[in-house]
Scaffold this active site. Sequence first.
Site, PDB file in Angstrom:
ATOM      1  N   LEU A  28      38.396  47.230  61.456  1.00 57.34           N
ATOM      2  CA  LEU A  28      36.993  46.699  60.911  1.00 57.34           C
ATOM      3  C   LEU A  28      37.110  45.502  60.929  1.00 57.34           C
ATOM      4  CD1 LEU A  28      37.124  48.765  57.402  1.00 57.34           C
ATOM      5  CD2 LEU A  28      36.512  49.787  59.866  1.00 57.34           C
ATOM      6  N   GLY A  39      39.356  33.506  39.195  1.00 56.13           N
ATOM      7  CA  GLY A  39      40.128  33.807  38.005  1.00 56.13           C
ATOM      8  C   GLY A  39      39.070  33.434  36.912  1.00 56.13           C
ATOM      9  N   GLY A  41      38.797  31.782  33.769  1.00 53.56           N
ATOM     10  CA  GLY A  41      38.543  30.415  33.063  1.00 53.56           C
ATOM     11  C   GLY A  41      38.221  29.296  34.384  1.00 53.56           C
ATOM     12  N   ILE A  42      38.536  29.572  35.369  1.00 50.85           N
ATOM     13  CA  ILE A  42      38.188  28.823  36.594  1.00 50.85           C
ATOM     14  C   ILE A  42      36.874  29.068  36.920  1.00 50.85           C
ATOM     15  CG2 ILE A  42      38.086  28.450  39.049  1.00 50.85           C
ATOM     16  CD1 ILE A  42      41.183  28.422  38.787  1.00 50.85           C
ATOM     17  N   ARG A  90      46.725  34.504  43.006  1.00 49.36           N
ATOM     18  CA  ARG A  90      46.557  35.862  43.695  1.00 49.36           C
ATOM     19  C   ARG A  90      45.405  35.721  44.382  1.00 49.36           C
ATOM     20  NH1 ARG A  90      42.869  38.312  40.139  1.00 49.36           N
ATOM     21  NH2 ARG A  90      42.603  36.849  38.232  1.00 49.36           N
ATOM     22  N   LYS A 187      33.548  48.822  27.391  1.00 47.59           N
ATOM     23  CA  LYS A 187      34.840  49.577  27.535  1.00 47.59           C
ATOM     24  C   LYS A 187      35.979  48.880  27.054  1.00 47.59           C
ATOM     25  CE  LYS A 187      36.900  50.843  31.791  1.00 47.59           C
ATOM     26  NZ  LYS A 187      36.493  50.497  33.137  1.00 47.59           N
ATOM     27  N   SER A 222      28.919  42.566  25.951  1.00 50.06           N
ATOM     28  CA  SER A 222      27.869  42.570  26.896  1.00 50.06           C
ATOM     29  C   SER A 222      27.883  44.066  27.356  1.00 50.06           C
ATOM     30  CB  SER A 222      28.541  41.669  28.105  1.00 50.06           C
ATOM     31  OG  SER A 222      29.334  42.278  28.851  1.00 50.06           O
ATOM     32  N   ASP A 254      31.775  36.151  33.525  1.00 49.23           N
ATOM     33  CA  ASP A 254      32.199  34.854  33.415  1.00 49.23           C
ATOM     34  C   ASP A 254      31.101  33.948  33.223  1.00 49.23           C
ATOM     35  OD1 ASP A 254      34.884  35.715  34.051  1.00 49.23           O
ATOM     36  OD2 ASP A 254      34.795  35.622  36.006  1.00 49.23           O
TER      37      ASP A 254
HETATM   38  N1  ATP Z   1      21.841  44.162  36.165  1.00 49.29           N
HETATM   39  C1  ATP Z   1      21.862  43.198  35.416  1.00 49.29           C
HETATM   40  N2  ATP Z   1      20.450  42.659  35.311  1.00 49.29           N
HETATM   41  C2  ATP Z   1      20.351  41.770  34.129  1.00 49.29           C
HETATM   42  N3  ATP Z   1      21.452  41.008  33.569  1.00 49.29           N
HETATM   43  C3  ATP Z   1      22.572  41.478  33.955  1.00 49.29           C
HETATM   44  C4  ATP Z   1      22.782  42.508  34.573  1.00 49.29           C
HETATM   45  N4  ATP Z   1      24.032  42.615  34.824  1.00 49.29           N
HETATM   46  C5  ATP Z   1      24.886  41.652  33.870  1.00 49.29           C
HETATM   47  N5  ATP Z   1      23.970  41.116  33.417  1.00 49.29           N
HETATM   48  C6  ATP Z   1      23.815  39.973  32.429  1.00 49.29           C
HETATM   49  O1  ATP Z   1      25.234  39.512  32.495  1.00 49.29           O
HETATM   50  C7  ATP Z   1      26.037  40.067  31.265  1.00 49.29           C
HETATM   51  C8  ATP Z   1      27.218  40.098  31.473  1.00 49.29           C
HETATM   52  O2  ATP Z   1      27.576  41.364  32.365  1.00 49.29           O
HETATM   53  P1  ATP Z   1      28.547  42.573  32.129  1.00 49.29           P
HETATM   54  O3  ATP Z   1      28.113  43.266  30.734  1.00 49.29           O
HETATM   55  O4  ATP Z   1      28.333  43.519  33.343  1.00 49.29           O
HETATM   56  O5  ATP Z   1      29.680  41.831  31.985  1.00 49.29           O
HETATM   57  P2  ATP Z   1      31.339  42.153  32.405  1.00 49.29           P
HETATM   58  O6  ATP Z   1      31.587  43.664  32.319  1.00 49.29           O
HETATM   59  O7  ATP Z   1      32.240  41.241  31.548  1.00 49.29           O
HETATM   60  O8  ATP Z   1      31.354  41.786  33.811  1.00 49.29           O
HETATM   61  P3  ATP Z   1      32.500  41.159  34.915  1.00 49.29           P
HETATM   62  O9  ATP Z   1      33.103  42.388  35.645  1.00 49.29           O
HETATM   63  O10 ATP Z   1      31.800  40.225  35.557  1.00 49.29           O
HETATM   64  O11 ATP Z   1      33.583  40.574  33.841  1.00 49.29           O
HETATM   65  C9  ATP Z   1      25.136  40.999  30.623  1.00 49.29           C
HETATM   66  O12 ATP Z   1      25.297  41.050  29.114  1.00 49.29           O
HETATM   67  C10 ATP Z   1      23.747  40.729  31.011  1.00 49.29           C
HETATM   68  O13 ATP Z   1      23.106  39.611  30.162  1.00 49.29           O
END
Ligand code: ATP
Length: 311
Positions: A28, A39, A41-42, A90, A187, A222, A254
């Site tokens: 590919l 990461g 915090g960064i 990593r 989750k 979130s 983040d």
């Molecule tokens: N499709 C979307 N449209 C608008 N806002 C979004 C969308 N996805 C995420 N956000 C915003 O970003 C915030 C964080 O997203 P999410 O809940 O997916 O965090 P996470 O699961 O911790 O993600 P990560 O995998 O980056 O750690 C959400 O609370 C929302 O405010």
Amino acid sequence: MTAIVTVTASPALDISFTVERMVAEEKLRGTRPVMHPGGGGINVARVATRLGAEVMALWMGGGCDGRRLADLLDEEGVRHEGLPARDEPRHSLHVEEGATGAMYRFVLPGAECSEAEGARLVARVGELAQTSFLVLSGSLPPSLPADYYARLAARAPAGARVVLDTSGEALRRGLAGHVYLAKPNRKELAAAAGRALTSRDELVRAARELIDAGRVEVVAVSLGEDGLVVITGEGHEHVPAPKVTMVSAVGAGDSTVAGIVVGLVRGLPLGEAARLGAAAGAAAVLSEGTELGSRQDTERLFAALRGAGSG
Ligand SMILES: Nc1ncnc2c1ncn2[C@@H]1O[C@H](COP(=O)(O)OP(=O)(O)OP(=O)(O)O)[C@@H](O)[C@H]1O
Ligand SMILES: [Mg+2]
């Protein structure tokens, strides 16, 4: 006095490129890779810097890739301090399939961090000058104990409010009373609570249990495009996410943490700070590949959310 110090025990080099199609067994050919320092915090420090906050990223990593990570942070104008370590940071690979736009994310194991190196990072946190917020974010190197974040939090400078964004045991064991705010997704909160959380009520109840047990003061859960629910000992509030066209969700979590903390540093009430978090998360969603959101997009989405009131 630094407004925000972020800690990254397991920093990463984020490498992204595009291949036309993901096909097994074939060669590919990819585009020229783009590299970012990464990461948890960064990334929080990168976004907070863009949003104009005074921030310092504390991280640990060695070797050629450790030096490269330092260079990338310098190029972006992110203030940082890298503690030397034997192992290199990593790698995280983000491979976009050009034909479909699908993003494949490969998260490779973190550096082997020795006990002495882990202890050195704890000691460095204990020596930090006055700080308003200490942000602990990202996964832990597998060799460090699951209560490592609790140990770091306990060493936060006097008066600093600790923010924790991690998953699994590192989150469950990290919430041991020294954390001001945690930002799990649904989750991660379910895993910390030890049960499935389907309804909004269940989610609020699980967060309230952690708060009532004295493990954390504020939980901002979130929910992707459904925004955030912010739970405190007094009540809870739903903050809607701005409606945006999804380009790439990389960095949303983040960015949200960065937005909330920058909002609090600006002196905004918690609900408003959560709106700046939602705006920063959505700005990351609007940005291609592993690019973080721009300040301009974040401030524009924030202004719209403030105007709209709560949802
Ligand atoms: N499709 C979307 N449209 C608008 N806002 C979004 C969308 N996805 C995420 N956000 C915003 O970003 C915030 C964080 O997203 P999410 O809940 O997916 O965090 P996470 O699961 O911790 O993600 P990560 O995998 O980056 O750690 C959400 O609370 C929302 O405010
Ligand atoms: Mg997250």
